[in-house]
Design a protein around this motif. Structure first.
Motif, mmCIF file in Angstrom:
data_model
loop_
_atom_site.group_PDB
_atom_site.id
_atom_site.type_symbol
_atom_site.label_atom_id
_atom_site.label_comp_id
_atom_site.label_asym_id
_atom_site.label_seq_id
_atom_site.Cartn_x
_atom_site.Cartn_y
_atom_site.Cartn_z
ATOM 1 N N MET A 1 52.575 43.406 18.957
ATOM 2 C CA MET A 1 52.773 44.174 20.075
ATOM 3 C C MET A 1 52.357 43.633 21.299
ATOM 4 S SD MET A 1 52.004 47.949 18.388
ATOM 5 C CE MET A 1 50.453 47.724 17.635
ATOM 6 N N VAL A 2 51.939 41.963 21.224
ATOM 7 C CA VAL A 2 51.707 41.595 22.514
ATOM 8 C C VAL A 2 52.593 40.450 22.686
ATOM 9 C CG1 VAL A 2 49.292 42.079 22.121
ATOM 10 C CG2 VAL A 2 50.201 40.037 21.242
ATOM 11 N N MET A 3 53.703 40.256 21.930
ATOM 12 C CA MET A 3 54.335 39.076 22.424
ATOM 13 C C MET A 3 55.697 39.251 21.710
ATOM 14 S SD MET A 3 52.730 35.895 20.218
ATOM 15 C CE MET A 3 51.435 36.361 19.109
ATOM 16 N N GLY A 4 56.692 38.232 21.987
ATOM 17 C CA GLY A 4 57.945 38.461 21.106
ATOM 18 C C GLY A 4 58.938 39.199 22.107
ATOM 19 N N ASP A 5 60.079 39.192 21.726
ATOM 20 C CA ASP A 5 61.151 40.107 22.527
ATOM 21 C C ASP A 5 62.345 40.626 21.549
ATOM 22 O OD1 ASP A 5 62.965 37.920 21.893
ATOM 23 O OD2 ASP A 5 62.519 36.884 23.883
ATOM 24 N N ARG A 6 63.280 41.191 22.102
ATOM 25 C CA ARG A 6 64.267 42.000 21.324
ATOM 26 C C ARG A 6 65.150 40.838 20.543
ATOM 27 N NH1 ARG A 6 65.833 41.818 26.324
ATOM 28 N NH2 ARG A 6 67.870 41.457 26.985
ATOM 29 N N PHE A 7 65.192 39.853 20.824
ATOM 30 C CA PHE A 7 65.982 38.575 19.899
ATOM 31 C C PHE A 7 64.990 37.931 18.937
ATOM 32 C CE2 PHE A 7 67.836 38.210 24.335
ATOM 33 C CZ PHE A 7 68.692 39.066 24.082
ATOM 34 N N SER A 8 63.701 38.407 18.768
ATOM 35 C CA SER A 8 62.816 37.883 17.791
ATOM 36 C C SER A 8 63.297 38.241 16.470
ATOM 37 C CB SER A 8 61.452 38.237 18.078
ATOM 38 O OG SER A 8 60.723 37.851 19.443
ATOM 39 N N GLN A 9 63.278 37.472 15.474
ATOM 40 C CA GLN A 9 63.506 37.635 14.222
ATOM 41 C C GLN A 9 65.044 38.472 14.107
ATOM 42 O OE1 GLN A 9 60.589 39.614 15.224
ATOM 43 N NE2 GLN A 9 59.203 37.688 15.026
ATOM 44 N N LEU A 10 65.841 38.177 14.861
ATOM 45 C CA LEU A 10 67.111 38.895 14.883
ATOM 46 C C LEU A 10 67.833 38.400 13.779
ATOM 47 C CD1 LEU A 10 68.589 41.108 16.644
ATOM 48 C CD2 LEU A 10 69.589 39.188 17.853
ATOM 49 N N ASP A 11 67.764 37.452 13.400
ATOM 50 C CA ASP A 11 68.635 36.783 12.171
ATOM 51 C C ASP A 11 68.372 37.776 10.853
ATOM 52 O OD1 ASP A 11 65.970 35.852 12.145
ATOM 53 O OD2 ASP A 11 66.547 34.807 10.099
ATOM 54 N N ILE A 12 67.451 38.586 10.924
ATOM 55 C CA ILE A 12 67.460 39.233 9.530
ATOM 56 C C ILE A 12 68.400 40.614 9.721
ATOM 57 C CG2 ILE A 12 65.947 40.741 8.560
ATOM 58 C CD1 ILE A 12 63.515 39.302 9.042
ATOM 59 N N PRO A 13 68.283 41.295 10.808
ATOM 60 C CA PRO A 13 69.410 42.736 10.885
ATOM 61 C C PRO A 13 70.788 41.855 11.101
ATOM 62 C CG PRO A 13 68.234 42.265 13.038
ATOM 63 C CD PRO A 13 67.664 41.531 12.055
ATOM 64 N N LEU A 14 71.158 40.613 11.577
ATOM 65 C CA LEU A 14 72.488 40.127 11.772
ATOM 66 C C LEU A 14 72.880 39.940 10.428
ATOM 67 C CD1 LEU A 14 72.217 37.713 14.982
ATOM 68 C CD2 LEU A 14 73.081 40.146 14.849
ATOM 69 N N GLU A 15 72.169 39.479 9.399
ATOM 70 C CA GLU A 15 72.751 39.345 8.079
ATOM 71 C C GLU A 15 73.146 40.654 7.750
ATOM 72 O OE1 GLU A 15 69.708 37.996 5.132
ATOM 73 O OE2 GLU A 15 69.628 35.806 6.363
ATOM 74 N N TRP A 16 72.553 41.640 8.038
ATOM 75 C CA TRP A 16 73.135 43.088 7.388
ATOM 76 C C TRP A 16 74.419 43.430 8.279
ATOM 77 C CZ3 TRP A 16 67.680 45.149 8.458
ATOM 78 C CH2 TRP A 16 66.639 44.588 7.308
#
Length: 331
Positions: free
Chosen positions: A90-105
């Motif tokens: 909740m202090v860093m990252g953005d909407r593209f962080s770890q996006l590979d996970i939902p892109l697999e879905w």
């Protein structure tokens, strides 16, 4: 305290990772520079349409949303939707962080993925981060036709801080009569501001991927000077008195991480309230292991288990058929 061992393959991969010795306000700006993820490499080679949208939040703040849809005629008009909340304490990252996970879905189910860029602490505090996430979910539900999304198959999902925000969004949606989620996916979720479980104490006192001290800084950044009894249970979902009426839930974590015990406790309380939840605690997994090293064997297994569960939610099997005995005539 002694700790469960890290999976040997993951341990070898971790050997080259430089750990942050301390997370505080002084080093946070530098760390944020490295927590932003370029999205273009993730989209390369995929048939995906991308839209960038900004919506007005309840207090007038702009909330960026990224919408990723399967391109081409095979994209159905009533696709499932994954509403994604990123990690980063909740202090860093953005909407593209770890996006590979939902892109697999997206690849597997033809799902539309909507990722929200909620405000970060300590600049935003209290319920602000959760309000951003919930308002984004309302927008998705209200624009389901425009997005080509089946409003009955919206799944909220997130990792780490995003997993905790996902749990909070599901509670808010239940309590405020918001969208009926088809499921929630809580990946190594950050659920409890008390930060005092056995697993949180095991991962303290030395640098790591995410330690008790880092977790304490993150929660303090979000909650500010709020006393314990003033912390909203939607912000710290483990403190909610009632976990009934939640959507089907998937929870996972590793044995070698801070959030192991609060993930187990939260799932247990969903079961106690009569809810349906599936829990996986991966032996030797550290915090965020499958996001950091998706190529590792244990990571592939964790991702596959998650995707298989979603397949059961999104494409339920037909009811049982009556077997026909040998020699029996039909009709």
């Amino acid at each position: 305290m002694t700790r469960p061992p890290v999976d040997p393959e993951l341990r070898a991969l971790l050997a080259d990772m430089p750990f942050v010795p301390e997370l505080n306000r002084d080093v946070l700006p530098q760390i944020r520079q490295f927590s932003s993820t370029p999205v273009e490499p993730l989209l390369e080679g995929r048939a995906i349409d991308r839209r960038e949208i900004s919506i007005a939040g309840p207090d007038g703040t702009d909330i960026p949303l990224s919408v990723f849809s399967p391109a081409g005629p095979e994209h159905t008009a009533v696709a499932p939707c994954v509403y994604w909340m990123h990690g980063g304490g909740m202090v860093m990252g953005d909407r593209f962080s770890q996006l590979d996970i939902p892109l697999e879905w997206l690849d597997r189910f033809g799902a539309v993925v909507v990722s929200v860029d909620y405000r970060l602490a300590p600049e935003a505090t209290g319920t602000s981060l959760l309000d951003d996430c919930y308002h984004g979910l309302l927008w998705v539900a209200e624009h389901a036709d425009e997005l080509g999304v089946d409003p009955n198959r919206i799944i909220a999902a997130g990792v780490s801080a995003g997993g905790g925000l996902t749990a909070g969004v599901a509670l808010l949606s239940r309590d405020r009569g918001g969208p009926d989620l088809a499921a929630q996916v809580l990946i190594c979720p950050m659920l409890d501001h008390h930060n005092d479980t056995t697993s949180s104490r095991q991962y303290a006192g030395e640098p790591g991927v995410w330690t008790r001290e880092m977790n304490e800084f993150a929660w303090r950044s979000v909650l500010g000077d709020l006393t314990d009894d003033a912390v909203p249970d939607h912000v710290s979902p483990a403190t909610a008195d009632d976990l009934s009426g939640l959507p089907d839930t998937y929870v996972d974590a590793g044995t070698a991480e801070v959030f192991r015990d609060e993930a187990v406790a939260y799932t247990t309380r969903i079961w106690a309230a009569g809810g349906q939840a599936e829990l996986h605690i991966w032996a030797g997994g550290f915090h965020g292991f499958d996001a950091l090293y998706p190529q590792a064997r244990i990571s592939a297994q964790a991702r596959r288990a998650r995707t298989d569960w979603l397949a059961r939610i999104l494409t339920p099997a037909a009811g049982p058929t009556r077997p026909q005995l040998s020699g029996q005539r039909a009709g």
